[in-house]
Design a protein around this motif. Structure first.
Motif, PDB file in Angstrom:
ATOM      1  N   ARG A 288       0.947  -1.284  -0.518  1.00 58.86           N
ATOM      2  CA  ARG A 288       0.435  -0.217   0.177  1.00 58.86           C
ATOM      3  C   ARG A 288       0.765   1.393   0.030  1.00 58.86           C
ATOM      4  N   PRO A 289       0.388   2.288  -0.926  1.00 58.62           N
ATOM      5  CA  PRO A 289      -1.327   3.016  -0.974  1.00 58.62           C
ATOM      6  C   PRO A 289      -0.623   2.493  -2.426  1.00 58.62           C
ATOM      7  N   VAL A 290      -1.933   2.740  -2.935  1.00 59.54           N
ATOM      8  CA  VAL A 290      -1.866   1.931  -4.589  1.00 59.54           C
ATOM      9  C   VAL A 290      -1.534   3.298  -5.346  1.00 59.54           C
ATOM     10  N   ARG A 291      -0.280   3.451  -6.470  1.00 58.41           N
ATOM     11  CA  ARG A 291       0.476   4.224  -7.353  1.00 58.41           C
ATOM     12  C   ARG A 291      -0.313   3.896  -8.011  1.00 58.41           C
ATOM     13  N   GLU A 292      -0.641   4.733  -9.392  1.00 60.82           N
ATOM     14  CA  GLU A 292      -0.879   4.099 -10.657  1.00 60.82           C
ATOM     15  C   GLU A 292       0.160   4.619 -11.697  1.00 60.82           C
ATOM     16  N   ARG A 293       0.378   3.525 -12.482  1.00 58.64           N
ATOM     17  CA  ARG A 293       1.858   4.442 -13.999  1.00 58.64           C
ATOM     18  C   ARG A 293       0.018   5.169 -14.393  1.00 58.64           C
ATOM     19  N   SER A 294       0.690   5.827 -15.674  1.00 63.82           N
ATOM     20  CA  SER A 294      -0.341   6.989 -16.276  1.00 63.82           C
ATOM     21  C   SER A 294      -0.575   5.964 -17.743  1.00 63.82           C
ATOM     22  N   ILE A 295      -1.853   5.706 -17.675  1.00 64.11           N
ATOM     23  CA  ILE A 295      -2.601   5.735 -18.953  1.00 64.11           C
ATOM     24  C   ILE A 295      -1.185   5.569 -20.397  1.00 64.11           C
ATOM     25  N   GLY A 328     -10.648   0.944 -18.664  1.00 67.50           N
ATOM     26  CA  GLY A 328     -11.776   0.315 -20.050  1.00 67.50           C
ATOM     27  C   GLY A 328     -10.560   1.394 -21.348  1.00 67.50           C
ATOM     28  N   ASP A 329      -9.895   3.269 -20.887  1.00 70.42           N
ATOM     29  CA  ASP A 329      -9.227   2.882 -22.017  1.00 70.42           C
ATOM     30  C   ASP A 329      -8.355   2.759 -21.993  1.00 70.42           C
ATOM     31  N   ILE A 330      -7.535   2.251 -21.433  1.00 65.57           N
ATOM     32  CA  ILE A 330      -6.129   1.669 -21.925  1.00 65.57           C
ATOM     33  C   ILE A 330      -6.377   0.347 -22.892  1.00 65.57           C
ATOM     34  N   CYS A 331      -6.809  -0.218 -21.984  1.00 64.81           N
ATOM     35  CA  CYS A 331      -7.417  -1.456 -23.080  1.00 64.81           C
ATOM     36  C   CYS A 331      -8.577  -1.337 -24.477  1.00 64.81           C
ATOM     37  N   LYS A 332      -9.359  -0.198 -24.109  1.00 64.06           N
ATOM     38  CA  LYS A 332      -9.494  -0.268 -25.855  1.00 64.06           C
ATOM     39  C   LYS A 332      -8.424   0.608 -26.326  1.00 64.06           C
ATOM     40  N   GLY A 333      -7.419   1.438 -26.381  1.00 59.76           N
ATOM     41  CA  GLY A 333      -6.659   2.355 -26.404  1.00 59.76           C
ATOM     42  C   GLY A 333      -5.367   1.416 -27.249  1.00 59.76           C
ATOM     43  N   LEU A 334      -5.485  -0.379 -26.718  1.00 57.78           N
ATOM     44  CA  LEU A 334      -3.994  -0.747 -26.552  1.00 57.78           C
ATOM     45  C   LEU A 334      -4.871  -1.573 -27.923  1.00 57.78           C
ATOM     46  N   ALA A 335      -6.020  -2.154 -27.692  1.00 60.56           N
ATOM     47  CA  ALA A 335      -6.377  -2.978 -28.566  1.00 60.56           C
ATOM     48  C   ALA A 335      -6.718  -2.177 -29.956  1.00 60.56           C
ATOM     49  N   ASP A 336      -6.895  -1.001 -29.970  1.00 59.38           N
ATOM     50  CA  ASP A 336      -7.257   0.195 -31.245  1.00 59.38           C
ATOM     51  C   ASP A 336      -5.759  -0.034 -31.945  1.00 59.38           C
ATOM     52  N   GLN A 337      -4.987   0.226 -30.914  1.00 60.84           N
ATOM     53  CA  GLN A 337      -3.262   0.182 -31.809  1.00 60.84           C
ATOM     54  C   GLN A 337      -2.552  -0.837 -31.631  1.00 60.84           C
ATOM     55  N   TYR A 338      -3.213  -2.444 -31.650  1.00 51.33           N
ATOM     56  CA  TYR A 338      -2.255  -3.409 -31.946  1.00 51.33           C
ATOM     57  C   TYR A 338      -3.610  -4.318 -32.732  1.00 51.33           C
ATOM     58  N   ASP A 339      -5.219  -3.070 -32.947  1.00 54.98           N
ATOM     59  CA  ASP A 339      -5.823  -3.979 -34.270  1.00 54.98           C
ATOM     60  C   ASP A 339      -5.030  -4.578 -35.344  1.00 54.98           C
ATOM     61  N   ILE A 621      -2.131   7.544  -1.460  1.00 58.57           N
ATOM     62  CA  ILE A 621      -2.959   7.097  -2.990  1.00 58.57           C
ATOM     63  C   ILE A 621      -2.386   8.279  -4.497  1.00 58.57           C
ATOM     64  N   GLN A 622      -1.979   7.295  -4.843  1.00 61.49           N
ATOM     65  CA  GLN A 622      -1.579   7.884  -6.083  1.00 61.49           C
ATOM     66  C   GLN A 622      -2.465   7.273  -7.743  1.00 61.49           C
ATOM     67  N   ILE A 623      -4.147   8.294  -7.792  1.00 64.77           N
ATOM     68  CA  ILE A 623      -4.727   7.133  -9.488  1.00 64.77           C
ATOM     69  C   ILE A 623      -5.388   8.787 -10.167  1.00 64.77           C
ATOM     70  N   GLY A 624      -5.615   7.989 -11.161  1.00 60.31           N
ATOM     71  CA  GLY A 624      -6.313   8.917 -12.099  1.00 60.31           C
ATOM     72  C   GLY A 624      -7.780   9.317 -11.644  1.00 60.31           C
ATOM     73  N   PRO A 625      -8.665   9.756 -12.981  1.00 57.60           N
ATOM     74  CA  PRO A 625      -8.374   9.163 -13.876  1.00 57.60           C
ATOM     75  C   PRO A 625      -7.628  10.955 -14.736  1.00 57.60           C
ATOM     76  N   THR A 626      -6.703  10.280 -15.485  1.00 57.67           N
ATOM     77  CA  THR A 626      -6.132  11.608 -16.369  1.00 57.67           C
ATOM     78  C   THR A 626      -6.584  12.020 -17.150  1.00 57.67           C
ATOM     79  N   GLY A 627      -7.599  11.172 -18.077  1.00 56.68           N
ATOM     80  CA  GLY A 627      -8.564  12.209 -18.597  1.00 56.68           C
ATOM     81  C   GLY A 627      -7.472  12.099 -20.128  1.00 56.68           C
ATOM     82  N   ARG A 628      -6.319  11.270 -20.270  1.00 58.55           N
ATOM     83  CA  ARG A 628      -5.342  11.344 -21.030  1.00 58.55           C
ATOM     84  C   ARG A 628      -5.986  10.098 -22.150  1.00 58.55           C
TER      85      ARG A 628
END
Lengths: 638, 249
Positions: A288-295, A328-339, A621-628
């Motif tokens: 702990r705590p939660v620390r996110e890596r940005s999208i 959600g955005d990470i998964c969609k973004g990566l799926a789009d990029q590697y489609d 705690i370091q979490i988003g969303p960053t909105g990017r």
């Protein structure tokens, strides 16, 4: 000559062993530096076979962080299989690094990452092959400083005699700090030798040096107190926390082996820490705590990691990946990029909820839908309240059925057996749940092809969790429960046919329990097991329960006292002087809440419940969303 | 349950190339499976326009010919790639070689339009075997004893279990070779060996077993073996370069 390659001698042995390529090195991403170009030299060990150790993120990160520094050299070493160990002993070949095949004994430091306690015997093999005294106190000024890290280092007491130091928590800043201390010490001409160097490390308050602490025991065997025996050595040693994961985007150059390994993918941690609060989960408590890596950093790392490595699979790692604020955005973004490419994406460690199906669907756009794993962990709603895994039966069934109707044919459900307060009925509920899942799945899909695998792991109480006081269940009780479960699953032949059951017997868990919550007296057992031939205890084909039981008897260690005994609130626990940030009073309260089946929510979405970590570690705690968003890439068109 | 169809639309093969590569030094311990994985990754890293098969799990169009055993070095291993965009062979060679670890080296790439398979052209291999701790006299005597026999039965553990087979008939040529020292620099005897491709295959270690049977020849350390060439065996006992027919003239 120090730092000389032992490959010419090793090469003669390689035709005689299985899978020799694992000892050769030459991985893509490996760094080979001149011995004389460095003033501080680290050997980094993962104490298991190469095929398991090479993909380890911790070692890869530290390896890269250290080698990026000028004047610092890091090489890797892994446990050698018994066939090579025998030949090395017969021919006088020492434990070696795979990068430049240098003798491990030549390095300044040997860092060992313990993901599990079952690697302890492999540490002894490596030390012995390296010609390093097994007992830390018998080592000289020219021997490497042996530093333990990884989750098991949060209670290194069972290996306190064998290590010189331990580091708790995130390693990337800690290894650099240790490197600086060693470099300064060498530059001064190593005044005061090994003892002085260890003192300087201990005085940082974030490196634990066991020899500077005395443990006193009560007549009944419990610990009376643990106190420093040197001036300037802190009463408690604190864990390290790396904040701002975007500033530490490692691994940048993932190691790509020639040998086959357990994970063949580019793995990127999308966040560290977890506050879901599952009471059995040591990882969730101590990180702990939660620390996110940005999208955007995740997207950048995936792009570079794939280009560098040529891997075709990406793993988005964390303790509960769907919890990232922008998953959600990470998964969609990566799926789009590697489609349209043949790159596949995977999301291990997900929760039981329908949102995950959406994610998994996104990630498997072009791929097969063969398996999905969910971890309800407990069979009954009651036991899930005890462990604080908030999944209702309704949710679970709905989620699995959604998976079936979206084209997955096979779902894996993971449970634990031997949880505190567990009864036969709690375990038998697993059978009922599995039956329900298949029944509902068949109804919803109109097909009899749906299958589910029930996978059962043994519960092991771990330090720094609310279950650190809990008694373990005896192996014969676990085995009997699993037998009942098997009968219950197969009681309905039609449903039973669609359900697979996988489990291990209870004995290895009991030994893991001994090592997890053991104190310094358990070290004698480890040494005895190793002397009797104990190696690779994490592998069922090498593990011998008999050997451990006999070693306990030979060393006068009461296995039951360490495992099946419930601890009281006032008892001094062997790891109390090691500070994970968790307030012991809060842990006790959470243990009491478990017994009264009271659930605790996640502090990311509800007010702070005072587990103690953030204020005591000065973290937040370091979490988003960053909105990017991830922008479309011009993707390599393979 | 909805039946998902495999995604279609993988681009067709427009060019086939044949590749000779070498397995050298420490990387001779790479097994065939290891090499296959490393090659696939190298193809992606080098961004080569490899073609894929159709289906749920598209596979890159790579066909391997018989690989040297793990631990045996080779100067002459062969494979064929199918590409979806044509490439100049030398460019492909450079890119692929750069993407593979040093020691796995791409020696030559040629485009092919022939219809016979590469495997059909690989009917024999030329091996060089270094035998540590064996004197020239002992080697000469052992070779003589080996060649005098018409059949030498040896055993090997194969995937089908322990098999006994003849190691003599497939040997086209066996002779002590010149050269006082091996690659490691220490004195050792060197053997030159040409073996026909037969089933079950006779490998250098089988011939060494044969020398043990025929003349009790026993090296003091594991032999070090290199495949020098592979190709079509002529009636005169010579090996023809398998890429000769594909190479532009």
């Amino acid at each position: 000559m120090r730092g000389e390659s032992v490959f010419p001698q090793l090469e003669q042995l390689l035709p005689l062993v299985s899978k020799p390529i694992q000892y050769v090195g030459g991985e893509l991403g490996a760094t080979v530096k001149e011995w004389d170009s460095a003033t501080v030299r680290w050997a980094l060990m993962y104490p298991d076979a190469y095929e398991v150790g090479l993909p380890n993120q911790g070692v890869q990160i530290l390896y890269e962080v250290l080698n990026e520094r000028e004047g610092v050299l890091a090489e890797r070493t892994y446990a050698v299989w018994p066939d090579l160990e025998k030949l090395m002993r017969a021919n006088g070949v020492p434990q070696f690094t795979v990068d430049s095949h240098r003798a491990v004994g030549d390095f300044d430091l040997l860092g060992v990452s313990f993901a599990t306690e079952l690697g302890y015997t492999n540490l002894l093999t490596a030390l012995d092959l390296a010609g390093i005294a097994l007992m830390a106190r018998e080592r000289g000024d020219d021997d490497p400083i042996v530093v333990a890290g990884g989750h098991a280092a949060f209670n290194p007491e069972p290996i306190a005699d064998f290590i010189d130091a331990a580091v708790l928590g995130d390693g990337e800043e800690a290894v650099l700090e240790i490197t600086d201390i060693v470099a300064a010490f060498r530059k001064e001409g190593s005044p005061g030798g090994r003892e002085e160097l260890l003192l300087r490390l201990a005085r940082t308050e974030s490196v634990y040096v066991p020899r500077f602490y005395d443990v006193d025991y009560l007549p009944d065997g419990r610990i009376q107190r643990v106190v420093p025996n040197r001036a300037g050595v802190p009463f408690r040693v604190h864990k390290r926390t790396t904040m701002d994961l975007d500033a530490w985007p490692y691994p940048k150059k993932p190691l790509v082996p020639l040998a086959e390994t357990v994970h063949e993918r580019y793995a990127v941690e999308i966040f560290r820490g977890c506050t879901r609060g599952c009471r059995f989960c040591q990882a969730g408590m101590i990180t702990r705590p939660v620390r996110e890596r940005s999208i955007t950093t995740v997207g950048e790392m995936v792009k570079q990691g794939l280009e560098f490595s040529g891997f075709q699979e990406v793993g988005l790692l964390s303790l509960s990946s769907a919890d990232h604020s922008e998953i959600g955005d990470i998964c969609k973004g990566l799926a789009d990029q590697y489609d349209g490419t043949n790159v596949s994406l995977s999301l291990p460690s997900t929760r039981v909820d329908a949102f995950n199906i959406d994610l998994a669907q996104e990630l498997s756009r072009n791929g097969r839908r063969t398996g999905l794993t969910f971890a309800p962990e407990g069979g009954s709603e009651r036991i899930r309240r005890v462990i604080n895994k908030m999944v209702s039966e309704e949710d679970l069934i709905r989620t699995v059925v959604t998976a079936y109707t979206n084209g997955w044919r096979q779902v894996k459900l993971y449970f634990m057996c031997g949880l505190p307060t567990e009864t036969d009925d709690d375990v038998l509920q697993i059978a009922r749940l599995a039956h329900e899942v298949i029944k509902s799945g068949r109804e919803a899909t109109g097909s009899r092809e749906v299958r589910c695998t029930v996978s059962i792991g043994g519960f092991v109480p771990k330090p720094h969790t609310p279950f650190q006081w809990a008694p373990m269940e005896r192996p014969e009780v676990i085995d009997a429960r699993l037998k009942l479960l098997k009968q219950a699953i197969n009681a309905d032949r039609s449903l039973g046919k669609a359900i697979g059951l996988r489990y291990h017997d209870g004995e290895p868990s009991l030994i893991e329990g001994l090592l997890a919550r053991g104190d310094r007296r358990v070290g004698a057992v480890i040494l005895e097991v190793w002397r009797q031939g104990g190696r690779f205890d994490g592998w069922s084909e090498h593990f011998s329960y008999r050997r451990w039981v006999d070693a306990c008897a030979a060393t006068g260690v009461d296995l039951d006292w360490y495992t099946t005994r419930e601890r009281e609130e006032a008892e001094v626990l062997p790891w109390d002087h090691l500070d994970s940030g968790l307030d012991k009073e809060w842990l006790w309260k959470d243990w009491q809440d478990a017994l009264t089946e009271y659930e605790q929510d996640d502090c990311r979405w509800t007010p702070c419940f005072d587990c103690g970590v953030c204020p005591s570690m000065d973290t937040h705690i370091q979490i988003g969303p960053t909105g990017r968003k991830l922008l479309p890439l011009t993707v390599v068109s393979t | 349950m909805s039946k998902r169809q495999p995604p279609g639309g993988q681009a067709p093969v427009v060019q086939r190339v044949r590749i000779r590569y070498a397995k050298r030094g420490p990387l001779r311990f790479t097994s065939h499976r290891d090499f296959a994985r490393a090659l696939e990754r190298a193809i992606h890293r080098a961004n080569l326009p490899i073609a894929y098969s159709q289906g749920f799990t598209p596979h890159p169009k790579i066909s391997f010919s018989s690989a040297a055993p793990t631990g045996v070095a080779s100067e002459a291993e062969y494979l064929e790639l199918g590409l979806r965009v044509a490439m100049e062979p030398e460019k492909l060679r450079e890119a692929l070689d750069a993407a593979l670890s040093p020691g796995l080296d791409v020696v030559e790439v040629v485009e092919t339009n022939t219809t016979d398979s590469l495997a059909e052209r690989l009917t024999a291999s030329h091996w060089r075997i270094e035998l540590p701790g064996v004197s020239p006299d002992a080697l000469n005597a052992a070779v003589k004893a080996f060649l005098e026999r018409t059949e030498i039965l040896v055993e090997r553990l194969t995937k089908q279990g322990r098999r006994t087979f003849d190691t003599r008939a497939a040997v086209v040529n066996l002779a002590p070779a010149a050269g006082p020292t091996g690659l490691t620099g220490s004195p050792c005897a060197i053997l030159d060996l040409v073996v026909r491709q037969v089933t079950p295959s006779v490998r250098p270690d089988d011939v060494l077993s044969g020398l043990r049977v025929a003349a009790d020849l026993e090296p003091t350390a594991p032999a070090r073996v290199t495949r020098l060439a592979q190709g079509t065996l002529t009636p005169q006992g010579e090996i023809v370069d398998p890429l000769a027919l594909d190479r532009p003239r």
